[in-house]
Write a protein that holds these residues in place. Sequence first.
Motif, mmCIF file in Angstrom:
data_model
loop_
_atom_site.group_PDB
_atom_site.id
_atom_site.type_symbol
_atom_site.label_atom_id
_atom_site.label_comp_id
_atom_site.label_asym_id
_atom_site.label_seq_id
_atom_site.Cartn_x
_atom_site.Cartn_y
_atom_site.Cartn_z
ATOM 1 N N UNK F 177 0.837 -1.204 0.000
ATOM 2 C CA UNK F 177 0.000 0.000 0.000
ATOM 3 C C UNK F 177 0.868 1.249 0.000
ATOM 4 N N UNK F 180 2.429 1.742 -3.433
ATOM 5 C CA UNK F 180 1.514 2.291 -4.428
ATOM 6 C C UNK F 180 1.344 3.795 -4.209
ATOM 7 N N UNK F 181 1.097 4.191 -2.960
ATOM 8 C CA UNK F 181 0.916 5.610 -2.647
ATOM 9 C C UNK F 181 2.189 6.398 -2.956
ATOM 10 N N UNK F 184 2.613 6.967 -6.622
ATOM 11 C CA UNK F 184 1.644 7.972 -7.050
ATOM 12 C C UNK F 184 2.132 9.370 -6.718
ATOM 13 N N UNK F 288 0.010 8.115 5.458
ATOM 14 C CA UNK F 288 -1.275 8.106 4.758
ATOM 15 C C UNK F 288 -1.872 6.704 4.754
ATOM 16 N N UNK F 292 -5.290 5.875 6.705
ATOM 17 C CA UNK F 292 -6.434 5.465 5.893
ATOM 18 C C UNK F 292 -6.947 4.098 6.326
#
Lengths: 326, 326, 326, 326, 326, 326
Positions: F177, F180-181, F184, F288, F292
């Motif tokens: 996760x 991926x963030x 991005x 984050x 989240x």
Amino acid sequence: MQPIKPQKPRIWLKDLKAGQGIDDFFVVRRFSLMPYRDPSKGHYLTAVLEDRTGKMEARAWDRGEQFAQVLKEETVFRIRGQATEYQGVVQLHIHAVEPVHPQDVDWEAFLPVTPMDRSALEQELDQAVSRIENPYIRTLLTTLFADGQIRRAYVTAPAAMSHHQAYIGGLLEHSLGVLKTALHLADNVPEANRDLLTAGAILHDIGKIAELQYDTVIGYTTEGNLLGHIVIGINLLDRWMEEVEGFPKALRIKIEHLIASHHGEYEWQSPKRPQMVEAVILHYADRFDADMFKIRQALAEAKDGWTPYLKSLERRFYIGEGGDER
Amino acid sequence: MQPIKPQKPRIWLKDLKAGQGIDDFFVVRRFSLMPYRDPSKGHYLTAVLEDRTGKMEARAWDRGEQFAQVLKEETVFRIRGQATEYQGVVQLHIHAVEPVHPQDVDWEAFLPVTPMDRSALEQELDQAVSRIENPYIRTLLTTLFADGQIRRAYVTAPAAMSHHQAYIGGLLEHSLGVLKTALHLADNVPEANRDLLTAGAILHDIGKIAELQYDTVIGYTTEGNLLGHIVIGINLLDRWMEEVEGFPKALRIKIEHLIASHHGEYEWQSPKRPQMVEAVILHYADRFDADMFKIRQALAEAKDGWTPYLKSLERRFYIGEGGDER
Amino acid sequence: MQPIKPQKPRIWLKDLKAGQGIDDFFVVRRFSLMPYRDPSKGHYLTAVLEDRTGKMEARAWDRGEQFAQVLKEETVFRIRGQATEYQGVVQLHIHAVEPVHPQDVDWEAFLPVTPMDRSALEQELDQAVSRIENPYIRTLLTTLFADGQIRRAYVTAPAAMSHHQAYIGGLLEHSLGVLKTALHLADNVPEANRDLLTAGAILHDIGKIAELQYDTVIGYTTEGNLLGHIVIGINLLDRWMEEVEGFPKALRIKIEHLIASHHGEYEWQSPKRPQMVEAVILHYADRFDADMFKIRQALAEAKDGWTPYLKSLERRFYIGEGGDER
Amino acid sequence: MQPIKPQKPRIWLKDLKAGQGIDDFFVVRRFSLMPYRDPSKGHYLTAVLEDRTGKMEARAWDRGEQFAQVLKEETVFRIRGQATEYQGVVQLHIHAVEPVHPQDVDWEAFLPVTPMDRSALEQELDQAVSRIENPYIRTLLTTLFADGQIRRAYVTAPAAMSHHQAYIGGLLEHSLGVLKTALHLADNVPEANRDLLTAGAILHDIGKIAELQYDTVIGYTTEGNLLGHIVIGINLLDRWMEEVEGFPKALRIKIEHLIASHHGEYEWQSPKRPQMVEAVILHYADRFDADMFKIRQALAEAKDGWTPYLKSLERRFYIGEGGDER
Amino acid sequence: MQPIKPQKPRIWLKDLKAGQGIDDFFVVRRFSLMPYRDPSKGHYLTAVLEDRTGKMEARAWDRGEQFAQVLKEETVFRIRGQATEYQGVVQLHIHAVEPVHPQDVDWEAFLPVTPMDRSALEQELDQAVSRIENPYIRTLLTTLFADGQIRRAYVTAPAAMSHHQAYIGGLLEHSLGVLKTALHLADNVPEANRDLLTAGAILHDIGKIAELQYDTVIGYTTEGNLLGHIVIGINLLDRWMEEVEGFPKALRIKIEHLIASHHGEYEWQSPKRPQMVEAVILHYADRFDADMFKIRQALAEAKDGWTPYLKSLERRFYIGEGGDER
Amino acid sequence: MQPIKPQKPRIWLKDLKAGQGIDDFFVVRRFSLMPYRDPSKGHYLTAVLEDRTGKMEARAWDRGEQFAQVLKEETVFRIRGQATEYQGVVQLHIHAVEPVHPQDVDWEAFLPVTPMDRSALEQELDQAVSRIENPYIRTLLTTLFADGQIRRAYVTAPAAMSHHQAYIGGLLEHSLGVLKTALHLADNVPEANRDLLTAGAILHDIGKIAELQYDTVIGYTTEGNLLGHIVIGINLLDRWMEEVEGFPKALRIKIEHLIASHHGEYEWQSPKRPQMVEAVILHYADRFDADMFKIRQALAEAKDGWTPYLKSLERRFYIGEGGDER
């Protein structure tokens, strides 16, 4: 009567050469009257003119005392005159001085401007708005940016007084940067409403159009000093949302919450901390965009692999030396 | 159709005696259907009714299942019935149940109420407003309190969810306390504008009328949770000031600054700290009134010269023992 | 022997004109011996003299070397001499130099003094004391201020080294300001004992008479540096209360608590936080008076509606522009 | 009249066996009168007695009502009676109850006591005092501990209400521990004055003799609550130093500074931070001794190599498992 | 080829006299080429040389341009030349310039050095190691200090960049100071393992040998900036412990914990707080040694009983005036 | 000898029905021996067995005492037996008990497991590694995950003890996760090196494989308690990077800096704050993803538009009510 329109294209002070005539707007930073050696001749005028490319000394001989009645420091005037050279330095000989109405001034001539293409940014803004599906949110943003004064302020305002994107167009540049980052972050968060997020990113700093003044120098307005851009922004949006027919109250509260909480913590002047998924994403995106702007600026000045000390982040950053990881 | 109007004067639950009939509004806190031992008889209803003086068990035998279709927990209903006694305890036998419109409810029947004389407080409010000399400010306050809904909310709302004056009428009581203290403090401060201060004291917490809900229990509304009373209050005033013809922009900003900064520090959710003499006075008066309320309440419970531990102030207070300084 | 008594009324340095003779006390800030061009003539003396109105260069020609044996920097001496003019500047020609006993010095000649009427302030102090009803408290304050040395120190000391009322008479001015504010605040607090409050307000900073030195410059004494005015004040009062016959122990503890807690928070060097109603009021009054002093001073320097940046409060204050709320 | 003197040696409640008679001091924690089943017989008394080894139920049959006139809860009484057994539990049958004068009570019978040899500690104290070379300091301490009341309080008081050495004799034990550590630390610090350090270590917490009460339970006195042991200690020493003839003022200030600053930081209620070498050492020694006491206590309860969570230090400590570093 | 070996004993710059020839290593701080007035003659070289005793201007006339090809600022070179005097100031005339290999440089010639006897300190280190009883720990330290490079770095490195013992040999001096203090503190703590404590004290700052650079100026290395001495030290020890056969895992963790926690608090960059008795002692000893170093240095500069303001401790220290406690 | 292999597929406790026989691994949480009423029969065994789906009471009659010799609480055993029903509750009758070797245990049977597809996650990990272009980084990660023990630990470990992804597979899920963030975020940051970022995201929490234990309950290991996952991870990577031939030192430092700084602030136990663009991104992505996760979990429990209070984030989150923005 025809409003004055100085010649175009403008000759910037940094490009002005002895012999050239000019007729354009300049900030008069300082001026004073100096006595002639022969007292019977009275005084001549010396002034410092400025545009965003630099400063220049100016003189007015015969009508200096008359011009001094008209001039005001830190104010823009239309100046006509001719460049001369004195001891190897270009200097301006003033022939005429005329007060101007703020509306006629192209303020961007006096402050630094974003390095990005501003009309491309503006187009990006409109596209982002047009991608919004929720009819109330789309109407809100469409109406808002159809208001000429707001649109002009929004695409002109700086993003901050000094921290980041402190230049003409900075607010627009920063808001779109936040939008891009926010939507990226939302890619992994199916719960996030992209319309709300788009509105939040575009509008989170809209209060800066009244918090900051940015004509001849970037500073706070009295309203900015006493209320801050969060309160100003919410007030402004509150009135505009009321104008959108049928705008749901729940939606109004959500959008105002995005503004109210985007600084993330009370000590950073947010009266609320993020309490919606979209508010959390917006806060992260805002901080990330601002931090990255500062770091990137520092990187450009790096020496021996290290940036200068960045006071706002309390550290230096390492960029490494050529090929050191190969 | 005639709106229902339960009998007056109300019989409070704490005073209800076996044999008395009642017809009045009650909060239905909980209810459920219980099976009769003889299954063929179906279910009877048991419920807990409440007013601000206490709770009482209630039963409905024959029409219990029918009533259960109508009832909703934590909601006010008009209940008709008769008090009975069962095993030494008074209990209500319900004869009829009727939904009511919120507007018809006298909410104060369900929550604690300020110990002060509320109409005297209201009169004090009006007198304070009438003493304002600045025409814009006076018009603002006069118009605002001429609005029935706002006036009713203002004189009814509690001052806080639990910290201080957490009862019906608390907002009014607190605001007038702050006003008195603020004007006293201003006695030594000739620079302070007493009209501004009066407006600030009366309006500083006006956002609480929408931040808090106070029907059957005191709590935050969604708007209160997401925006807080500072933002809500500024939004509300911003709209009302716009309605006052010619209201000076500088004055609007000052009044909004008083609201925005009255908590005094960012970490207490003020987006601005006090930056005007009046804002400093208002902040001191607000904290003083709130602190004093808490301490005075604790003093009432003092034992052996000491109050119980006051969690919000992190200490106990000493009141001394009779005659110890003589 | 007759103690020296320089002429009266004093001629202040700012008023001294060429030709006038003087015979008075001055601080000798700096002095040094300078060689004559003709080495056989030895040295002459140059010195900087100061009183609270300004500084002046001084010279001694023939007896310079002799005077240099006597002088000490940052010390007060009786100086006799005559004002002359040299290159358009007034300068003093020293004729005689005499050491003085500190007791003979009117220290107020060397430091700024409160703008208020000091004898009126002193009268206000005595009246406040006379209004005290509790016999022990009244005796304590009466006895204390009947002591000539304490009274003189109390009415002379500054209130702080630099923060607020940093001038002769500042302690008295500040204490009376706090008293007035405290009694105003107590108007809404029937639980507060006004005698205790009066004592607390008058005595809260009494330790400053030994914490600060204020002869030729305001600074901390060693005792002030190592103990602080809170501890010094409690020690002093503890001894004086012991002298009042029958002074109740409970009352002694309460008064010492007022002193110990008046800064309000541990991090502001209070070893205790306020735990009595009177201590809470005193703390608020003390902060309010000090803050207001700073703000009011800043207001006097406001430009374009804004004061300069106030470092101790970390902000600027807004006073608005003429008529902006009308 | 002969003061009562209960039998010696005392039989502790934990050792009391059915059949034994007792005549000794006990705290009466709770008592009440219970009706006989036969109402004509009136009431009997039930009480809970306690000494530092435990609690015991007691009963008085015939004279219960009479005893109840005399008894007071949380107070020490002389109780005479006989142990009996009822349903397998030892219980006391009260024969006589007598009020006692606090002076006659050996308070240590009711609170936990230091595990160390108290007379050895007292001897260590006297030796430390006798090693002081500075005549003023030595006289101060000698005189102080020659005062029976102070000495008794000093060797009896606990070191804290709950944090560390919260038992009879704790103050003495802790002070000597600090002294030992402080002198060790000073071994590498030639600048440190060992006499000052000795005085500082022995006296730093002397205010606890009045801050804490420690008769039937350890708690704060009103004086302790309102002034704290730092202020109390300085006041006490200030008076005693005044009694020592010729005690230098500079020395008094230094000793008071050691007391005032020994907590090290404002937020730990020190009105001054250490500003002398000896004050720095004292502060380190004080914290070290207190921390080590807590840790060592926790180590005694360690399981699987780890102590329980120590709330005051916000962590667990690791002691390792047998032989794990070999 | 024979490595260059400049003459011994070195002539320090502060002792250099006109007429003396020198041939030694110097840091070239700055250099530049200056044009001769007669342009046809080209340029001469001016440079600033430095050793740890001071700086000196140097000139090279004929071969200046050639030398400029070779020189690099902030770098050590072998310089041959002759001292001359020009306008009363000694200056060096450079005859030859030679690059040197870092290994040949005696770096201590360029930085301040501990005032203590460094070989005595080194002996003390070895003795401390030899007193360790635990075979694994002793082997670890013996092996480590048998490594020439590590030993040399350890006895040369400063203890900090500026805070304390910021000079050659500072790390060794500080580590032994901490050891002494730690063992003293452990005297009262039977639970403490003295071998672990010895290892902890000697190794706690070993990462500084790579965190700091200390050739011509003390600064952070890139590794130091990005990892810090705690992480560097643990990494280093982790590898060395792996080399000791049979080194118990539990022991490795304990030693690494000592390093990881020695700053005591997270905000001082310790990733763990002390969780072992030895770690607590080590932390206290480390802070005490560093504080005392700073205070002692300040004491040496005290005036009128007070040291200058110590920024890192945020206060001044009082040493008192001669005989003030007698 | 053949290692025991309980039957497959496993019958989970929540599915076990009276009459079914089982032969599988269970944690024995508690057990004890209970006396038969007839003392001559000795004792029977009662135990509580658990797998990740629930708990169940178990009994062993005849051989209870024998089994009690073998069992240990909080330990996994192979249990054979039969489900019975007793008073409507399913209970297990134990026939045989066998100790097992930890290696044979499928620990995931006893702890919650990520809801995601673990083999898909593992594939995603391998793909991410294969996309790395820098040969040293790719080799590092390839080698690392080719080590069976590390790979198994990495794909099994939870991400935290309780905060987020506290289940089997959580570390892998969280790391991907974050990756991926991070990628991005890097999309807008051309300066960021994606290989470094990939390594940082995958490895930032690798120390958790030794910080946490996760067999029958998730907790800290002693190593985790004393060193923390940051130090453990750096140590581990430091050794593995040393094994990669030619691994550049600068690259090693950068990767270790990513681990050392990923918590972002000292008070969150990072010994360094992010000082590289990649480190800043990694820190944002880590926070984050963790935030989240927590918020999303809370959203799943939302009622009336609001989540329960989230202690770690100190607030509740609003999800809104159906259709409220339309």
